[in-house]
Design a protein around this motif. Structure first.
Motif, PDB file in Angstrom:
ATOM      1  N   LYS A   1      53.401  62.058  -4.694  1.00  0.00           N
ATOM      2  CA  LYS A   1      54.677  61.448  -4.297  1.00  0.00           C
ATOM      3  C   LYS A   1      54.854  60.040  -4.846  1.00  0.00           C
ATOM      4  O   LYS A   1      55.949  59.525  -4.931  1.00  0.00           O
ATOM      5  N   MET A   2      53.755  59.398  -5.169  1.00  0.00           N
ATOM      6  CA  MET A   2      53.836  58.027  -5.674  1.00  0.00           C
ATOM      7  C   MET A   2      52.594  57.716  -6.494  1.00  0.00           C
ATOM      8  O   MET A   2      51.507  58.219  -6.198  1.00  0.00           O
TER       9      MET A   2
ATOM     10  N   ASP B   1      50.602  54.297  -8.394  1.00  0.00           N
ATOM     11  CA  ASP B   1      50.610  52.855  -8.610  1.00  0.00           C
ATOM     12  C   ASP B   1      49.285  52.486  -9.258  1.00  0.00           C
ATOM     13  O   ASP B   1      48.227  52.880  -8.772  1.00  0.00           O
TER      14      ASP B   1
ATOM     15  N   PRO C   1      57.171  51.252  -5.692  1.00  0.00           N
ATOM     16  CA  PRO C   1      57.533  51.900  -6.956  1.00  0.00           C
ATOM     17  C   PRO C   1      59.060  51.970  -7.089  1.00  0.00           C
ATOM     18  O   PRO C   1      59.771  52.065  -6.085  1.00  0.00           O
TER      19      PRO C   1
ATOM     20  N   ASN D   1      63.202  55.030   1.220  1.00  0.00           N
ATOM     21  CA  ASN D   1      63.751  55.382  -0.094  1.00  0.00           C
ATOM     22  C   ASN D   1      65.196  54.923  -0.200  1.00  0.00           C
ATOM     23  O   ASN D   1      66.004  55.210   0.671  1.00  0.00           O
TER      24      ASN D   1
ATOM     25  N   ALA E   1      57.689  55.868   3.845  1.00  0.00           N
ATOM     26  CA  ALA E   1      58.414  55.370   2.674  1.00  0.00           C
ATOM     27  C   ALA E   1      59.868  55.127   3.058  1.00  0.00           C
ATOM     28  O   ALA E   1      60.492  55.943   3.735  1.00  0.00           O
TER      29      ALA E   1
ATOM     30  N   THR F   1      61.506  52.544  -3.796  1.00  0.00           N
ATOM     31  CA  THR F   1      60.829  53.026  -2.591  1.00  0.00           C
ATOM     32  C   THR F   1      59.921  51.911  -2.103  1.00  0.00           C
ATOM     33  O   THR F   1      59.300  51.238  -2.923  1.00  0.00           O
TER      34      THR F   1
ATOM     35  N   HIS G   1      53.415  48.986  -1.162  1.00  0.00           N
ATOM     36  CA  HIS G   1      53.733  49.286  -2.564  1.00  0.00           C
ATOM     37  C   HIS G   1      55.231  49.399  -2.722  1.00  0.00           C
ATOM     38  O   HIS G   1      55.946  49.650  -1.761  1.00  0.00           O
TER      39      HIS G   1
END
Ligand code: ASP
Length: 445
Positions: free
Chosen positions: A406-407, A409, A333, A302, A300, A340, A331
């Motif tokens: 953590k994420m 979607d 988000p 960030n 990721a 991220t 992805h």
């Protein structure tokens, strides 16, 4: 009368015994008229596929080294099959021609394609079917993509009035007139192209497993089978690592609305998995979800920047940097002041520092850091959009298992929920979600 195109994979044709099983399956149903074989695959786990022997053989030829021992090994694989089948057929002349063409450096694709070519000839002789060389009916464009119109037309013409035929998988003819192959496992694609061109009622893909499973059997002990799955769901699950069928194999049949049935040559009575168009999805899974898959090795990036939400073009600038570096993203988000970007580690490996420097320069974030070791889990199911509480159950399962999310979607089609977790939690995440949907459903039945 309905028409079925049947493809048999390498393990289904690895030796005479397997070929007999495949032939019994074909003969058991007169609708199974067009057969697409792979090259002989592995007979046991330490064995070598004929395709790999051909690559090895050609590599030697290309280097000007002696390749006769490997070619003999290939020839004896076929001769064993021929004598095991008791069919009156010889590949000696073909082997001589292959040898000559190897010396003339006919190309790696030509070399690899001979596995299917020879197997197709032997199988056609055994079945008493007509042999149709794929190099005469499957055509590629200059850029390597399939020439759909020319292929469909040629296939229809070649098969017009032919009741039963064998068309070898994996290869066709390039724009330059030389043999070209699909990527590995490409006989699945040939089967699909043939089925699409002749407007088959069904494309049967015979392999060594009874279709798709709800989850990976390396993580879940004896997972439930998937009876019906739509093309779109399959795309989601395959992308996340569930592999039985070549990725490209669904397109030619999908556009023609032809279902694919994955079947097991070693267990022909098992119904296998039906892959169907969206419009045929009456039979929704009893578990609400259709399948679960996932992959490790994600990263990721960030970013945090105060008032990011009002800065026009912030996300675009970050994505531009990634695109300029040839990085494909998974992805993205975001929140008001942060975003991220999730990326497959392999996409960015070795370029991390350079990319971080460029992002820093382009958008001047307050905070920027990389996080490694992320796994993604995809929960896929067309039943999810009609059912309340699916997300609640996924997150309750993860919370009970003390797994930090953590994420999250969810695609707009409501066909899948993707959850990012730490890699150490990956297997446990799959297990607890499987328990929640499949084992719980079994208990309440
Ligand atoms: N024989 C080729 C391979 O091993 C293609 C196939 O089996 O579909 O990849």
């Amino acid at each position: 009368m309905s028409l079925k195109v049947v493809k048999f994979g390498g393990s289904s044709l690895a030796d005479a015994g397997q070929m007999k099983k495949a032939a019994d399956i074909i003969r058991a149903d007169a609708d199974r008229r067009y057969v697409v074989p792979s090259a002989p695959g592995k007979r046991f786990s330490a064995d070598t596929k004929v395709t790999d022997l051909l690559y090895r053989c050609y590599d030697l030829a290309e280097k000007g080294e002696n390749f006769s021992a490997v070619l003999e090994e290939i020839q004896s694989r076929y001769n064993e099959i021929i004598s095991g089948l008791g069919v009156d057929f010889s590949i000696d002349a073909d082997i001589r021609e292959i040898e000559e063409n190897f010396r003339k450096r006919a190309g790696r694709d030509y070399a690899a394609s001979r596995g299917e070519y020879l197997n197709g000839k032997v199988f056609a002789a055994y079945l008493g079917f007509q042999f149709v060389d794929a190099a005469e009916v499957i055509f590629f464009r200059e850029d390597g993509s399939l020439n759909q119109e020319k292929t469909s037309e040629s296939l229809r013409k070649a098969l017009d009035g032919v009741a039963y035929a064998v068309i070898p998988g994996f290869y066709g003819c390039g724009a330059d007139g030389y043999v070209r192959t699909f990527s590995r496992g490409g006989s699945d694609v040939t089967g699909s192209i043939v089925a699409g061109a002749v407007r088959a009622n069904l494309y049967e893909n015979w392999t060594d497993v009874s279709g798709f499973l709800v989850a990976d059997p390396r993580i879940i002990d004896k997972p439930a089978p998937i009876r019906t799955i739509t093309y779109t769901e399959l795309r989601e699950l395959s992308y996340m690592g569930a592999s039985v069928l070549h990725e490209e194999a669904i397109f030619p049949v999908r556009s023609a609305g032809i279902p694919i049935n994955i079947r097991n040559t070693n267990d022909p009575s098992a119904p296998g998995t039906m892959i169907v168009p969206e419009s045929h999805d009456e039979e929704v899974s009893a578990y609400t979800i259709t399948g679960l898959a996932g992959k490790k090795n994600f990263m990721a990036i960030n970013l945090h920047k105060d008032r990011m939400n009002s800065q026009i073009g912030f996300c675009r600038d970050v994505l531009d940097v990634l695109a300029e570096n040839g990085v494909c993203i998974e992805h993205m988000p975001s929140s008001i002041d942060s975003m991220t970007v999730i990326i497959d580690h392999a996409q960015i490996a070795g370029k991390e520092d350079e990319i971080m420097t460029q992002i820093r320069k382009r958008v001047n974030p307050d905070d920027l850091y990389l996080e490694d070791g992320i796994a993604l889990v995809a929960v896929v199911g067309r039943g999810m959009c009609r059912t309340r509480g699916v997300a609640a159950r996924i997150f309750a399962a993860l919370a009970h298992a003390r797994i930090n999310v953590k994420m999250i979607d969810q695609g707009s089609s409501e066909l899948n929920v993707i959850v990012g977790v730490n890699e150490e939690d990956f297997e446990q995440a799959i297990r607890c979600i499987y328990d929640m949907f499949v084992n719980a459903a079994e208990v309440s039945r």
